[in-house]
Design an enzyme around this catalytic site. Structure first.
Site, PDB file in Angstrom:
ATOM      1  N   ASP A 246      18.879   1.994  -2.328  1.00  0.00           N
ATOM      2  CA  ASP A 246      20.046   1.530  -3.109  1.00  0.00           C
ATOM      3  C   ASP A 246      21.201   1.094  -2.214  1.00  0.00           C
ATOM      4  O   ASP A 246      22.223   0.589  -2.719  1.00  0.00           O
ATOM      5  CB  ASP A 246      20.527   2.640  -4.057  1.00  0.00           C
TER       6      ASP A 246
ATOM      7  N   LYS B  89      18.577   6.704   8.444  1.00  0.00           N
ATOM      8  CA  LYS B  89      18.534   5.255   8.191  1.00  0.00           C
ATOM      9  C   LYS B  89      19.910   4.655   8.444  1.00  0.00           C
ATOM     10  O   LYS B  89      20.914   5.288   8.135  1.00  0.00           O
ATOM     11  CB  LYS B  89      18.129   5.003   6.715  1.00  0.00           C
TER      12      LYS B  89
ATOM     13  N   ASP C  41       0.833  -1.211   0.000  1.00  0.00           N
ATOM     14  CA  ASP C  41       0.000   0.000   0.000  1.00  0.00           C
ATOM     15  C   ASP C  41       0.868   1.261   0.000  1.00  0.00           C
ATOM     16  O   ASP C  41       0.498   2.283  -0.579  1.00  0.00           O
ATOM     17  CB  ASP C  41      -0.882   0.046   1.274  1.00  0.00           C
TER      18      ASP C  41
HETATM   19  O1  LIG Z   1      26.469  10.947   2.224  1.00  0.00           O
HETATM   20  C1  LIG Z   1      25.261  11.116   2.415  1.00  0.00           C
HETATM   21  O2  LIG Z   1      24.803  12.004   3.150  1.00  0.00           O
HETATM   22  C2  LIG Z   1      24.341  10.089   1.809  1.00  0.00           C
HETATM   23  O3  LIG Z   1      25.082   9.142   1.110  1.00  0.00           O
HETATM   24  C3  LIG Z   1      23.354  10.505   0.792  1.00  0.00           C
HETATM   25  O4  LIG Z   1      23.067  11.784   0.765  1.00  0.00           O
HETATM   26  C4  LIG Z   1      22.227   9.485   0.927  1.00  0.00           C
HETATM   27  O5  LIG Z   1      21.015   9.963   0.514  1.00  0.00           O
HETATM   28  P1  LIG Z   1      19.819   8.885   0.256  1.00  0.00           P
HETATM   29  O6  LIG Z   1      20.402   7.806  -0.610  1.00  0.00           O
HETATM   30  O7  LIG Z   1      19.404   8.360   1.637  1.00  0.00           O
HETATM   31  O8  LIG Z   1      18.746   9.699  -0.439  1.00  0.00           O
HETATM   32 MG   LIG Z   2      20.366   6.217  -1.592  1.00  0.00          MG
END
Ligand SMILES: O=C(O)[C@H](O)[C@H](O)COP(=O)(O)O
Ligand SMILES: [Mg+2]
Length: 292
Positions: free
Chosen positions: A244, A219, A20
């Site tokens: 990713d 995260k 969802d």
């Molecule tokens: O170095 C960083 O801050 C992160 O790798 C990057 O900005 C990750 O962003 P996301 O893939 O969570 O959008």
């Molecule tokens: Mg990312």
């Protein structure tokens, strides 16, 4: 258990029907810098036409929700500010609502506009370095700690320098009660078909000499998910984290009891996936391929 590749149309349709709400990572999933991956806009519109909720959950701390909304709009991606959750917002929310940070205290910030704007939106006082450089070790005495500082928050800073680090170190080294916080700890970020040192790389230069680890708000840590679940009352079994990076996005989803889908347009290669102990439920070449 090894991840299942989503490739056949019937498998993709069955997967989309089972979800969802899609929590979408941004860097490496929606885009790399300002390049939106092929088919992403189409998939977002198709998912919304099927009544799916889409939320954007990014560890990138350089932009506030408001600034991210402008980026989405500039790239013709439909979004609203309420659908965007960045690590700067998670950090500001945590400082204000979990730490209940005293109003007479300030946060020393290493970071960019996103961190400053989100702290201001939560009414948190903050100070930053002026960005000038030191020219000799003899100048270290010019670093005068501000007694109002009760926390240090590090986010990605394209213009980091030794003096910024030395100030942050001074606060944390002098006072073990000074909160040590970081927006996220991603070691790299994808751009231009390659990767570059990420916030985790900047963080290591501070945590190593301190021999102290920060509280990381992005995260894979759960404060951001707690806020999202509380705000949208999501059914975790029908919510999927799409990312990713295995050690942030997929770990975030697995720890949170969500379904997980890895895309191969960011920092994770097929080889890395095969060797990893962190396995998503599914993986797909690109979010643009998730056409139900
Ligand atoms: O170095 C960083 O801050 C992160 O790798 C990057 O900005 C990750 O962003 P996301 O893939 O969570 O959008
Ligand atoms: Mg990312």
């Amino acid at each position: 258990m090894a991840a299942t590749l989503l490739k056949e149309q019937k498998d993709i349709s069955a997967f989309v029907d089972s979800i969802d709400t899609f929590l979408l990572d941004c860097d490496g999933v929606i885009w790399a810098a300002n390049h939106v991956f092929d088919g992403v806009q189409t998939v977002l519109d198709l998912l919304r036409s099927k009544g799916k909720r889409i939320l954007f959950v990014t560890n990138n701390s350089t932009k506030s929700r408001k600034s991210y909304l402008k980026k989405f709009q500039s790239l013709d991606i439909h979004a609203s500010a309420e659908e965007i959750f960045g690590s700067s917002y998670a950090a500001a929310y945590y400082i204000a609502n979990v730490l209940k940070f005293p109003k007479d205290k300030s946060v020393y910030v290493i970071g960019m506009a996103g961190v400053r704007e989100e702290l201001e939106s939560e009414g948190i006082s903050h100070i930053e370095d002026d960005g000038t450089n030191l020219h000799a070790m003899d100048e270290m005495a010019t670093i005068k700690p501000d007694p109002r500082v009760g926390a240090v928050l590090l986010g990605f800073d394209l213009n980091i320098n030794y003096k910024k680090y030395a100030k942050a170190f001074t606060y944390l080294h002098a006072d073990k009660n000074c909160h040590f916080l970081a927006t996220n700890s991603d070691l790299t970020f994808p751009a231009g078909g390659t990767v570059y040192p990420g916030t985790g790389a900047l963080l290591a230069a501070l945590s190593a000499p301190l021999d102290r680890e920060p509280v990381v708000l992005g995260k894979p840590h759960q404060p951001m998910l707690d806020v999202i679940i509380a705000k949208y009352h999501l059914d975790k079994a029908r919510t999927c984290m799409v990312g990713d990076r295995l050690d942030t996005d997929i770990e975030f989803g697995k720890t949170g009891g969500l379904k997980t889908l890895l895309v191969m347009t960011g920092v994770t290669t097929e080889e890395a996936l095969k060797k990893s102990s962190i396995q998503p439920d599914y993986y797909i070449a690109s979010l643009g391929n998730l056409q139900p």
